[in-house]
Enzyme design. Structure first.
Site, PDB file in Angstrom:
ATOM      1  CE  LYS A  87      44.880  39.741  37.319  1.00 12.99           C
ATOM      2  NZ  LYS A  87      44.357  40.942  37.979  1.00 12.99           N
TER       3      LYS A  87
HETATM    4  C1  E4P Z   1      42.665  43.071  35.821  1.00 14.30           C
HETATM    5  O1  E4P Z   1      42.680  41.980  36.306  1.00 14.30           O
HETATM    6  C2  E4P Z   1      43.258  44.252  36.437  1.00 14.30           C
HETATM    7  O2  E4P Z   1      43.209  44.096  37.829  1.00 14.30           O
HETATM    8  C3  E4P Z   1      42.506  45.517  36.146  1.00 14.30           C
HETATM    9  O3  E4P Z   1      41.335  45.293  35.392  1.00 14.30           O
HETATM   10  C4  E4P Z   1      43.329  46.679  35.750  1.00 14.30           C
HETATM   11  O4  E4P Z   1      42.487  47.777  35.592  1.00 14.30           O
HETATM   12  P1  E4P Z   1      43.007  49.279  35.543  1.00 14.30           P
HETATM   13  O5  E4P Z   1      43.589  49.539  34.212  1.00 14.30           O
HETATM   14  O6  E4P Z   1      41.760  50.092  35.776  1.00 14.30           O
HETATM   15  O7  E4P Z   1      44.012  49.417  36.651  1.00 14.30           O
END
Ligand code: E4P
Length: 218
Positions: A87
């Protein structure tokens, strides 16, 4: 449509896996910190533990923000397990790193996508997934689902292989609307997936069936 769970909590990942509808896991540095996972050795061991539970892709995020650092970290992460998806944040060096890993056949997830232009750049660089954060856009009175629609149109126009991973999903309607628009994947909390199964008429209907059965059978 694929369902990913957005957590680093092993118990929740196991619960979602046992439900039989889980296709993968996404994590991020905040979620790892929330579980108290610190230090490189523990972080790598935790990713291995996640891979042992889940049948599907596991996104593991790099911390570096320069190309060399992202490549170094991403290679260590990718070597952990074939389920690992590296990622990478949507920044200039991140785009270069996406291209590097794409050339090497390593799966990537470009994170922190908040515009169609960012998604287009990530797809051009060969990202396997782009992660538009719809909940965080909604939080600032911007149309998160509209962004998914826009990316869907662009990717379909040019038949990009990159999958749209709707992230920052907060509730069941996000999931339903993403499914209507044609997001390839959603990632969110277990609670949002569980809420999809609930309906008060189901509960009332089941209680009536069981009560009638009990009355008839003594
Ligand atoms: C995506 O990969 C992120 O980890 C995540 O969906 C972020 O979500 P949040 O806005 O609830 O922290």
């Amino acid at each position: 449509m694929k369902f990913f769970i957005d957590t680093a909590n092993l118990a929740q990942i196991k619960e979602a896996q046992d439900l039989g509808v889980l296709d993968g896991v996404t994590t991020n540095p905040s979620l790892m910190a929330k579980e108290g996972i610190t230090g490189q050795a523990n972080v790598l061991a935790h990713y291995r533990a996640i891979c042992d539970i889940v049948d599907g892709d596991v996104s593991a995020e790099v911390i570096s923000t320069d190309f060399e650092g992202m490549v170094r970290e991403g290679e260590i992460l990718a070597a952990l397990d074939e389920k690992i998806v590296v990622k990478i944040p949507m920044i200039k060096d991140g785009v270069k790193a996406l291209k590097y890993f794409s050339n090497k056949g390593v799966k990537t997830n470009c994170t922190l996508i908040f515009s169609a232009g960012q998604a287009l750049m990530a797809a051009k660089a060969g990202a396997s997934y782009v992660s538009p954060f719809i909940g965080r856009l909604d939080d600032i009175s911007t149309d998160g689902l509209g962004l998914i629609e826009s990316i869907r149109l662009i990717f379909d126009n040019y038949a990009f292989d990159t999958e749209i991973l709707a992230a920052s999903v907060r509730h069941p309607m996000h999931i339903i609307e993403c499914a209507q628009i044609g997001a390839d994947v959603i990632t969110g909390p277990l609670s949002a997936m569980e809420a999809l199964m609930k309906h008060p008429l189901t509960d009332i209907g089941l209680a009536k069936f069981l009560a009638d059965h009990a009355k008839a059978n003594g």
